[in-house]
Design a protein around this motif. Sequence first.
Motif, mmCIF file in Angstrom:
data_model
loop_
_atom_site.group_PDB
_atom_site.id
_atom_site.type_symbol
_atom_site.label_atom_id
_atom_site.label_comp_id
_atom_site.label_asym_id
_atom_site.label_seq_id
_atom_site.Cartn_x
_atom_site.Cartn_y
_atom_site.Cartn_z
ATOM 1 N N VAL A 43 59.830 39.643 35.448
ATOM 2 C CA VAL A 43 61.142 40.183 36.438
ATOM 3 C C VAL A 43 61.290 39.807 37.979
ATOM 4 O O VAL A 43 62.135 39.875 38.360
ATOM 5 N N THR A 44 60.087 40.355 38.362
ATOM 6 C CA THR A 44 59.484 40.037 39.753
ATOM 7 C C THR A 44 59.666 39.158 40.502
ATOM 8 O O THR A 44 59.974 38.560 41.970
ATOM 9 N N SER A 76 67.605 42.485 42.833
ATOM 10 C CA SER A 76 67.417 41.671 42.934
ATOM 11 C C SER A 76 65.732 41.566 43.214
ATOM 12 O O SER A 76 65.347 42.931 43.431
ATOM 13 N N PRO A 77 64.967 41.022 42.878
ATOM 14 C CA PRO A 77 63.676 41.643 42.499
ATOM 15 C C PRO A 77 63.281 41.535 44.408
ATOM 16 O O PRO A 77 62.111 42.364 44.273
ATOM 17 N N LEU A 78 63.697 40.950 45.291
ATOM 18 C CA LEU A 78 62.880 41.308 46.424
ATOM 19 C C LEU A 78 63.434 43.219 46.464
ATOM 20 O O LEU A 78 63.005 43.601 47.137
ATOM 21 N N SER A 137 62.564 35.195 29.328
ATOM 22 C CA SER A 137 62.719 33.364 29.261
ATOM 23 C C SER A 137 63.436 32.634 30.820
ATOM 24 O O SER A 137 62.601 31.480 31.439
ATOM 25 N N ALA A 138 64.691 33.145 30.330
ATOM 26 C CA ALA A 138 66.217 32.617 30.992
ATOM 27 C C ALA A 138 65.773 33.293 32.101
ATOM 28 O O ALA A 138 65.786 31.807 33.822
ATOM 29 N N LEU A 139 65.489 34.021 33.154
ATOM 30 C CA LEU A 139 65.233 34.434 34.017
ATOM 31 C C LEU A 139 64.111 34.012 34.916
ATOM 32 O O LEU A 139 64.032 34.007 35.753
ATOM 33 N N LEU A 162 67.128 45.952 34.336
ATOM 34 C CA LEU A 162 67.500 47.309 34.275
ATOM 35 C C LEU A 162 66.999 47.645 32.961
ATOM 36 O O LEU A 162 66.194 48.596 32.955
ATOM 37 N N VAL A 163 67.095 46.600 31.826
ATOM 38 C CA VAL A 163 65.731 46.586 30.763
ATOM 39 C C VAL A 163 65.216 46.694 30.774
ATOM 40 O O VAL A 163 64.171 47.555 30.313
ATOM 41 N N VAL A 164 64.300 46.373 32.061
ATOM 42 C CA VAL A 164 63.082 45.647 32.144
ATOM 43 C C VAL A 164 62.333 47.055 32.629
ATOM 44 O O VAL A 164 61.655 47.235 32.261
#
Length: 385
Positions: free
Chosen positions: A127-128, A190-192, A261-263, A282-284
């Motif tokens: 996710v990040t 965002s990941p950052l 996978s899409a992300l 958020l889910v992750v």
Amino acid sequence: MPHPQGGPPAHPVPAADTEAAPGAVRRTASGAAGPPAGAGLRPPARPVLRAAAALAAALLALSLLSLLTGSNTIPMSRSWDFLTGDPSARADAHVRLAVMDVRLPRTLAGILVGAALGAAGCLLQAVTRNPLAETGLLGVNSGAALGVVVGLTYFGTDSAYGILLWALAGGVLASGVVLLLAASGRAAASPLRLVLAGSALGATFHGMTSYVLLGTQSTFDDYRYWTIGSLANVETSTALALAPLVVAGLAIAFGAVRPLSALALGDDAARALGHHPARIRLVVAVAVTLLAGAAVAMAGPIAFLGLLAPYAARVVTGPRMAPQLLLSALVAADVMIAADILARIVIRPWETPVSVLLALVGGPLLIWIARSRGMLSLGAPGARS
């Protein structure tokens, strides 16, 4: 130019050229460049299935060995007799205590903690898009530590179960605050922003924990025992009480496989495919909070396991998220049980904290990964192999 008799072409293509190497540019009949050979093809499923079966078999064997091995003087043959129903062994209270009250709960806890940390590390790295992400990234470890210190100092917590609850509450609180900080304002998380918020909150909680510990020597003694990371005092009731959290976290994680996978293709590509990047994160984060919170509450802070297990999984799975998540959980569970067995015997009759053994192995492995160009290419979550 076709053959006058309708036979093969005048200039047949050599057989060696019909099987282009993966990634080579193919030519269509008109001479135009086509997609690379092998583009869009997934790696075969058989290696993944074989790896999963081997890891599951190893986990069963290690679990049995964990039930047979201890830091005391009970021989393995006596423990085996107890497990196979020998009447004399079953009547021995000492053997029953060692197998059922000491080894069984820590074996269950080792499987749960390992699977939780492996899956949580895999989720965070995906996710990040950060190959160095692990369970401390969302502040779970620092929040759990602060929760334990607060419970010991200000609420007089003196039981293992009470410490567990305070650790779980602190981890959940820290993760929630990180999500609020990362999603504040109009911009999405965002990941950052997640990494920065987690690092900032982790440093803040660490400072608060140190401040409280400096003023209370008794709290420091109890906290020091928890923070070394061990499965020695886990009870069966504790493992069973936290098992639903781990199962729920794994269920959420596998439910988020397709959006993740899409992300991996980028936020814009994920939106084009109908997904919401902020909602995925958020889910992750909820799944990671459940997994890491339960693991830290049971065993204390365990370093490197959530970082290294996804690397080992990607050696087999490549970028595919579902098998990567499964193998990460299995690898981490195997390593956790093996490390716990070694922790009981390396300085018998005393025990070594399992976190110490994992750090001794994980540090050199991380250095090797950093120096290995091939492993770094595998280490990029979502990167095509």
